[in-house]
Design a protein around this motif. Structure first.
Motif, PDB file in Angstrom:
ATOM      1  N   ARG A 113       0.854  -1.193   0.000  1.00  0.00           N
ATOM      2  CA  ARG A 113       0.000   0.000   0.000  1.00  0.00           C
ATOM      3  C   ARG A 113       0.886   1.239   0.000  1.00  0.00           C
ATOM      4  NH1 ARG A 113      -5.678  -0.193   0.539  1.00  0.00           N
ATOM      5  NH2 ARG A 113      -5.332   1.971   1.072  1.00  0.00           N
ATOM      6  N   PRO A 114       0.837   2.035  -1.073  1.00  0.00           N
ATOM      7  CA  PRO A 114       1.619   3.267  -1.113  1.00  0.00           C
ATOM      8  C   PRO A 114       1.218   4.210   0.017  1.00  0.00           C
ATOM      9  CG  PRO A 114       0.796   2.710  -3.295  1.00  0.00           C
ATOM     10  CD  PRO A 114       0.109   1.802  -2.324  1.00  0.00           C
ATOM     11  N   LEU A 115       2.201   4.932   0.541  1.00  0.00           N
ATOM     12  CA  LEU A 115       1.933   5.860   1.636  1.00  0.00           C
ATOM     13  C   LEU A 115       2.927   6.997   1.626  1.00  0.00           C
ATOM     14  CD1 LEU A 115       4.379   5.023   3.751  1.00  0.00           C
ATOM     15  CD2 LEU A 115       2.786   3.251   4.386  1.00  0.00           C
ATOM     16  N   TRP A 116       2.589   8.019   2.406  1.00  0.00           N
ATOM     17  CA  TRP A 116       3.495   9.127   2.664  1.00  0.00           C
ATOM     18  C   TRP A 116       4.097   8.914   4.041  1.00  0.00           C
ATOM     19  CZ3 TRP A 116       5.039  12.547  -0.815  1.00  0.00           C
ATOM     20  CH2 TRP A 116       4.245  12.797  -1.931  1.00  0.00           C
ATOM     21  N   GLU A 117       5.399   9.018   4.143  1.00  0.00           N
ATOM     22  CA  GLU A 117       6.087   8.938   5.431  1.00  0.00           C
ATOM     23  C   GLU A 117       6.552  10.343   5.790  1.00  0.00           C
ATOM     24  OE1 GLU A 117       9.527   6.153   7.091  1.00  0.00           O
ATOM     25  OE2 GLU A 117      10.288   7.742   5.777  1.00  0.00           O
ATOM     26  N   ILE A 118       6.083  10.819   6.950  1.00  0.00           N
ATOM     27  CA  ILE A 118       6.483  12.146   7.415  1.00  0.00           C
ATOM     28  C   ILE A 118       7.352  11.953   8.653  1.00  0.00           C
ATOM     29  CG2 ILE A 118       5.717  14.419   8.168  1.00  0.00           C
ATOM     30  CD1 ILE A 118       2.984  13.735   6.847  1.00  0.00           C
ATOM     31  N   TYR A 119       8.563  12.414   8.554  1.00  0.00           N
ATOM     32  CA  TYR A 119       9.536  12.325   9.637  1.00  0.00           C
ATOM     33  C   TYR A 119       9.600  13.696  10.284  1.00  0.00           C
ATOM     34  CZ  TYR A 119      14.416  12.263  11.440  1.00  0.00           C
ATOM     35  OH  TYR A 119      15.544  12.380  12.206  1.00  0.00           O
ATOM     36  N   TYR A 120       9.299  13.751  11.604  1.00  0.00           N
ATOM     37  CA  TYR A 120       9.275  15.050  12.274  1.00  0.00           C
ATOM     38  C   TYR A 120       9.781  14.949  13.702  1.00  0.00           C
ATOM     39  CZ  TYR A 120       4.968  13.633  14.712  1.00  0.00           C
ATOM     40  OH  TYR A 120       4.058  12.997  15.508  1.00  0.00           O
ATOM     41  N   ARG A 121      10.057  16.107  14.267  1.00  0.00           N
ATOM     42  CA  ARG A 121      10.470  16.206  15.671  1.00  0.00           C
ATOM     43  C   ARG A 121       9.351  16.865  16.456  1.00  0.00           C
ATOM     44  NH1 ARG A 121      15.598  14.745  16.700  1.00  0.00           N
ATOM     45  NH2 ARG A 121      17.063  14.815  14.981  1.00  0.00           N
ATOM     46  N   SER A 122       9.123  16.331  17.650  1.00  0.00           N
ATOM     47  CA  SER A 122       8.135  16.922  18.545  1.00  0.00           C
ATOM     48  C   SER A 122       8.874  17.653  19.658  1.00  0.00           C
ATOM     49  CB  SER A 122       7.226  15.826  19.114  1.00  0.00           C
ATOM     50  OG  SER A 122       8.000  14.859  19.799  1.00  0.00           O
ATOM     51  N   GLU A 123       8.121  18.216  20.592  1.00  0.00           N
ATOM     52  CA  GLU A 123       8.741  18.894  21.732  1.00  0.00           C
ATOM     53  C   GLU A 123       9.705  17.931  22.417  1.00  0.00           C
ATOM     54  OE1 GLU A 123       8.606  22.113  22.532  1.00  0.00           O
ATOM     55  OE2 GLU A 123       7.338  22.344  20.763  1.00  0.00           O
ATOM     56  N   GLY A 124      10.784  18.438  22.905  1.00  0.00           N
ATOM     57  CA  GLY A 124      11.804  17.601  23.526  1.00  0.00           C
ATOM     58  C   GLY A 124      12.722  16.955  22.500  1.00  0.00           C
ATOM     59  N   ASN A 125      12.611  17.403  21.236  1.00  0.00           N
ATOM     60  CA  ASN A 125      13.416  16.873  20.129  1.00  0.00           C
ATOM     61  C   ASN A 125      13.260  15.369  19.924  1.00  0.00           C
ATOM     62  OD1 ASN A 125      14.440  19.180  18.978  1.00  0.00           O
ATOM     63  ND2 ASN A 125      16.202  19.253  20.354  1.00  0.00           N
ATOM     64  N   LEU A 126      12.087  14.831  20.227  1.00  0.00           N
ATOM     65  CA  LEU A 126      11.833  13.414  20.013  1.00  0.00           C
ATOM     66  C   LEU A 126      11.547  13.176  18.530  1.00  0.00           C
ATOM     67  CD1 LEU A 126       9.620  12.752  23.143  1.00  0.00           C
ATOM     68  CD2 LEU A 126      12.009  12.099  22.816  1.00  0.00           C
ATOM     69  N   ILE A 127      12.023  12.049  18.017  1.00  0.00           N
ATOM     70  CA  ILE A 127      11.838  11.689  16.609  1.00  0.00           C
ATOM     71  C   ILE A 127      10.517  10.936  16.473  1.00  0.00           C
ATOM     72  CG2 ILE A 127      12.733  10.272  14.724  1.00  0.00           C
ATOM     73  CD1 ILE A 127      15.542  10.829  15.873  1.00  0.00           C
ATOM     74  N   ASN A 128       9.761  11.265  15.423  1.00  0.00           N
ATOM     75  CA  ASN A 128       8.462  10.648  15.176  1.00  0.00           C
ATOM     76  C   ASN A 128       8.283  10.389  13.688  1.00  0.00           C
ATOM     77  OD1 ASN A 128       6.953  11.232  17.945  1.00  0.00           O
ATOM     78  ND2 ASN A 128       8.132  13.036  17.399  1.00  0.00           N
ATOM     79  N   TYR A 129       7.510   9.355  13.388  1.00  0.00           N
ATOM     80  CA  TYR A 129       7.127   9.059  12.010  1.00  0.00           C
ATOM     81  C   TYR A 129       5.613   8.979  11.960  1.00  0.00           C
ATOM     82  CZ  TYR A 129      11.982   7.806  11.165  1.00  0.00           C
ATOM     83  OH  TYR A 129      13.346   7.834  11.051  1.00  0.00           O
ATOM     84  N   TYR A 130       5.040   9.584  10.935  1.00  0.00           N
ATOM     85  CA  TYR A 130       3.596   9.610  10.761  1.00  0.00           C
ATOM     86  C   TYR A 130       3.331   9.141   9.332  1.00  0.00           C
ATOM     87  CZ  TYR A 130      -1.158  11.545  11.045  1.00  0.00           C
ATOM     88  OH  TYR A 130      -2.517  11.712  11.061  1.00  0.00           O
ATOM     89  N   TYR A 131       2.460   8.169   9.176  1.00  0.00           N
ATOM     90  CA  TYR A 131       2.207   7.573   7.865  1.00  0.00           C
ATOM     91  C   TYR A 131       0.784   7.861   7.410  1.00  0.00           C
ATOM     92  CZ  TYR A 131       6.536   5.127   8.806  1.00  0.00           C
ATOM     93  OH  TYR A 131       7.848   4.833   9.094  1.00  0.00           O
ATOM     94  N   VAL A 132       0.667   8.373   6.185  1.00  0.00           N
ATOM     95  CA  VAL A 132      -0.631   8.682   5.594  1.00  0.00           C
ATOM     96  C   VAL A 132      -0.794   7.826   4.343  1.00  0.00           C
ATOM     97  CG1 VAL A 132      -2.023  10.486   4.495  1.00  0.00           C
ATOM     98  CG2 VAL A 132      -0.580  11.043   6.463  1.00  0.00           C
ATOM     99  N   ASP A 133      -1.921   7.122   4.245  1.00  0.00           N
ATOM    100  CA  ASP A 133      -2.222   6.279   3.101  1.00  0.00           C
ATOM    101  C   ASP A 133      -2.308   7.150   1.846  1.00  0.00           C
ATOM    102  OD1 ASP A 133      -4.115   4.837   1.149  1.00  0.00           O
ATOM    103  OD2 ASP A 133      -3.707   3.282   2.649  1.00  0.00           O
ATOM    104  N   PHE A 134      -1.575   6.801   0.818  1.00  0.00           N
ATOM    105  CA  PHE A 134      -1.550   7.581  -0.420  1.00  0.00           C
ATOM    106  C   PHE A 134      -2.918   7.602  -1.078  1.00  0.00           C
ATOM    107  CE2 PHE A 134      -1.148   7.620  -5.082  1.00  0.00           C
ATOM    108  CZ  PHE A 134      -0.578   8.865  -5.273  1.00  0.00           C
ATOM    109  N   GLU A 135      -3.591   6.466  -1.109  1.00  0.00           N
ATOM    110  CA  GLU A 135      -4.848   6.371  -1.850  1.00  0.00           C
ATOM    111  C   GLU A 135      -6.018   7.032  -1.137  1.00  0.00           C
ATOM    112  OE1 GLU A 135      -4.996   2.197  -2.696  1.00  0.00           O
ATOM    113  OE2 GLU A 135      -3.435   2.380  -4.220  1.00  0.00           O
ATOM    114  N   THR A 136      -6.082   6.926   0.189  1.00  0.00           N
ATOM    115  CA  THR A 136      -7.232   7.464   0.921  1.00  0.00           C
ATOM    116  C   THR A 136      -6.943   8.801   1.596  1.00  0.00           C
ATOM    117  OG1 THR A 136      -6.669   6.363   3.001  1.00  0.00           O
ATOM    118  CG2 THR A 136      -8.044   5.110   1.415  1.00  0.00           C
TER     119      THR A 136
END
Length: 157
Positions: free
Chosen positions: A124-147
């Protein structure tokens, strides 16, 4: 004094040339993967022009190309590094990068978005968003490309 300046310049040049050499060698595998992906896409899909390349390392490694077909339609192509099915989608048939980021911003409060790239999980194709939150913590958020819907998150690394 002249001798010290000449020796210093010589050392700086050696360090600079060595750094450039190391950097180019580090990029060589990515450039090789991009060449391979473009060749496969041109031979096995409708893609006629490659404009951007992503290397996605999820459950499996995929090469992702953004480009155009002969009609000028914007396309995405996901090519598995190893054996597997090539997936081709029109850019207009899925969520855009901007829509994926908007979905993240609706639900989370990122301090800084580091990168947004295409990937694929479970075919399933998706978008991977790599970001930092407060405290400089690393996070990944995935959004389905099709929906355009949230798929999964990996937080607080």
């Amino acid at each position: 004094m002249k001798k010290i300046i000449i020796i210093s310049i010589f050392i700086i040049l050696i360090v600079l040339v060595s750094g450039i050499f190391i950097y180019q060698n580090a990029l060589k595998p990515v450039k090789t993967a991009e060449k391979k992906a473009v060749q496969i896409a041109m031979e096995e899909t409708e893609l006629t022009k490659a404009e951007d390349f992503y290397l996605y390392n999820g459950q499996e490694t995929y090469y992702v190309l953004k480009g155009k077909n002969k009609k000028g339609i914007n396309m995405y192509v996901w090519i598995p590094e190893k054996e597997g099915r090539i997936i081709v989608r029109k850019q207009s048939d899925g969520a855009s990068e901007k829509e994926a980021v908007s979905k993240l911003l609706e639900e989370k409060k990122p301090k800084e978005i580091i990168s947004v790239r295409l990937g694929i999980e479970d075919n399933r194709p998706l978008w991977e968003i790599y970001y930092r939150s407060e405290g400089n913590l690393i996070n990944y958020y995935y959004v389905d490309f099709e929906t355009g819907e949230w798929r999964k998150s990996i937080e607080n690394l």
